[in-house]
Design an enzyme around this catalytic site. Structure first.
Site, PDB file in Angstrom:
ATOM      1  N   HIS A 101      -1.574  -5.524   1.567  1.00 34.76           N
ATOM      2  CA  HIS A 101      -2.814  -6.286   1.384  1.00 34.76           C
ATOM      3  C   HIS A 101      -2.474  -7.697   0.920  1.00 34.76           C
ATOM      4  CE1 HIS A 101      -6.786  -7.530  -0.019  1.00 34.76           C
ATOM      5  NE2 HIS A 101      -6.153  -8.028  -1.064  1.00 34.76           N
TER       6      HIS A 101
ATOM      7  N   LYS B 275       0.838  -1.209   0.000  1.00 36.87           N
ATOM      8  CA  LYS B 275       0.000   0.000   0.000  1.00 36.87           C
ATOM      9  C   LYS B 275       0.875   1.262   0.000  1.00 36.87           C
ATOM     10  CE  LYS B 275      -3.694  -2.434   2.516  1.00 36.87           C
ATOM     11  NZ  LYS B 275      -4.528  -2.440   3.747  1.00 36.87           N
TER      12      LYS B 275
ATOM     13  N   GLU C  22      -9.347 -10.846  -7.229  1.00 38.34           N
ATOM     14  CA  GLU C  22      -8.455  -9.683  -7.134  1.00 38.34           C
ATOM     15  C   GLU C  22      -7.400  -9.686  -8.242  1.00 38.34           C
ATOM     16  OE1 GLU C  22      -9.083  -9.068  -2.319  1.00 38.34           O
ATOM     17  OE2 GLU C  22      -7.210  -9.933  -3.028  1.00 38.34           O
TER      18      GLU C  22
ATOM     19  N   ASN D  22      -1.571  -0.126   7.399  1.00 38.69           N
ATOM     20  CA  ASN D  22      -1.029  -1.458   7.716  1.00 38.69           C
ATOM     21  C   ASN D  22      -0.218  -2.081   6.582  1.00 38.69           C
ATOM     22  OD1 ASN D  22      -3.117  -2.169   6.068  1.00 38.69           O
ATOM     23  ND2 ASN D  22      -4.215  -3.403   7.579  1.00 38.69           N
TER      24      ASN D  22
ATOM     25  N   TYR E  72     -12.125  -3.132  -2.976  1.00 39.83           N
ATOM     26  CA  TYR E  72     -12.663  -3.167  -1.608  1.00 39.83           C
ATOM     27  C   TYR E  72     -14.189  -3.185  -1.570  1.00 39.83           C
ATOM     28  CZ  TYR E  72      -8.088  -2.572   0.625  1.00 39.83           C
ATOM     29  OH  TYR E  72      -6.798  -2.763   1.085  1.00 39.83           O
TER      30      TYR E  72
HETATM   31  P1  ADP Z   1      -7.339  -7.267   5.751  1.00 41.27           P
HETATM   32  O1  ADP Z   1      -6.617  -6.242   4.926  1.00 41.27           O
HETATM   33  O2  ADP Z   1      -6.476  -7.731   6.900  1.00 41.27           O
HETATM   34  O3  ADP Z   1      -7.907  -8.395   4.935  1.00 41.27           O
HETATM   35  P2  ADP Z   1     -10.036  -6.126   5.961  1.00 41.27           P
HETATM   36  O4  ADP Z   1     -10.385  -6.785   4.674  1.00 41.27           O
HETATM   37  O5  ADP Z   1     -10.964  -6.308   7.119  1.00 41.27           O
HETATM   38  O6  ADP Z   1      -8.583  -6.545   6.470  1.00 41.27           O
HETATM   39  O7  ADP Z   1      -9.900  -4.569   5.729  1.00 41.27           O
HETATM   40  C1  ADP Z   1      -9.272  -4.069   4.594  1.00 41.27           C
HETATM   41  C2  ADP Z   1      -8.413  -2.893   4.973  1.00 41.27           C
HETATM   42  O8  ADP Z   1      -9.251  -1.873   5.471  1.00 41.27           O
HETATM   43  C3  ADP Z   1      -7.416  -3.168   6.095  1.00 41.27           C
HETATM   44  O9  ADP Z   1      -6.227  -3.781   5.655  1.00 41.27           O
HETATM   45  C4  ADP Z   1      -7.183  -1.774   6.625  1.00 41.27           C
HETATM   46  O10 ADP Z   1      -6.256  -1.059   5.789  1.00 41.27           O
HETATM   47  C5  ADP Z   1      -8.550  -1.150   6.466  1.00 41.27           C
HETATM   48  N1  ADP Z   1      -9.306  -1.241   7.725  1.00 41.27           N
HETATM   49  C6  ADP Z   1      -9.862  -2.343   8.250  1.00 41.27           C
HETATM   50  N2  ADP Z   1     -10.459  -2.071   9.426  1.00 41.27           N
HETATM   51  C7  ADP Z   1     -10.281  -0.753   9.642  1.00 41.27           C
HETATM   52  C8  ADP Z   1     -10.656   0.143  10.672  1.00 41.27           C
HETATM   53  N3  ADP Z   1     -11.354  -0.256  11.719  1.00 41.27           N
HETATM   54  N4  ADP Z   1     -10.292   1.441  10.529  1.00 41.27           N
HETATM   55  C9  ADP Z   1      -9.579   1.860   9.482  1.00 41.27           C
HETATM   56  N5  ADP Z   1      -9.184   1.063   8.461  1.00 41.27           N
HETATM   57  C10 ADP Z   1      -9.529  -0.215   8.541  1.00 41.27           C
END
Ligand code: ADP
Length: 169
Positions: free
Chosen positions: A135, A29, A146, A132, A69
């Protein structure tokens, strides 16, 4: 669908579940690219033994990020998330290998970096859930979807990972 992989058949060893040769979509990212973590992240997948089959540098459009997303569109963080993903450079990749979807997720760590184990990418390199770093697809079907969103079929490179005999038994 997912192109057939010819390099290795599924193997089962004592006490282990059968893991399949599969592909996953991994993206670094904009926080990861801005922080100079591209090499560090690619190195982890490379050293593990997984095979890189596609990679490109993109500044995603809003449409691409929203499609990627789509499952999160009702979440309160959807808008900021899309804006963040479109804000800079993303390194989009496809990695291939036995169990790469699940193992890739384990290498990445929990969604919230404060809850990701040390040793994982997010556990080692991040703090905030909205920053974070990386992805990774959460299931084989999601990976297929994807990969189709981010890559044209001809962008997936058919090449022989000649060291595979030293990676797979
Ligand atoms: P992952 O990326 O671990 O599969 P998710 O699919 O639940 O997690 O969420 C996609 C992305 O959305 C996350 O990697 C993160 O960047 C963002 N995200 C998820 N939960 C939150 C939150 N509570 N607040 C802000 N951003 C979030």
């Amino acid at each position: 669908g997912l192109p057939r992989v010819r390099v290795q058949t599924a193997r089962k060893s004592a006490g282990q579940t059968t893991m399949q040769m599969e592909r996953t979509f991994i993206a670094i990212k904009p926080d990861g690219t801005n922080r100079g973590l591209i090499g560090e992240i690619i190195a982890r997948f490379e050293k593990k033994g997984y095979k890189l089959v596609a990679m490109k540098a993109v500044k995603p459009s809003k449409e691409l990020a929203e499609t990627h997303y789509d499952a999160l569109k009702e979440k309160p963080f959807f808008g900021p998330l899309v804006e963040f993903i479109c804000s800079g450079l993303v390194i989009a990749m496809v990695w291939e290998g036995t169990g790469v979807v699940k193992t890739g997720r384990q290498m990445i760590g929990a969604t919230n970096p404060l809850e990701s184990a040390p040793g994982t990418i997010r556990g080692d390199l991040g703090i905030d859930v909205g920053r974070n770093v990386i992805h990774g697809s959460d299931a084989v079907e999601t990976a297929e979807r994807e990969i189709g969103i981010w890559f044209k079929p001809e962008e997936l490179v058919d090449w022989d990972q000649t060291v595979k005999q030293w990676i797979y038994e």
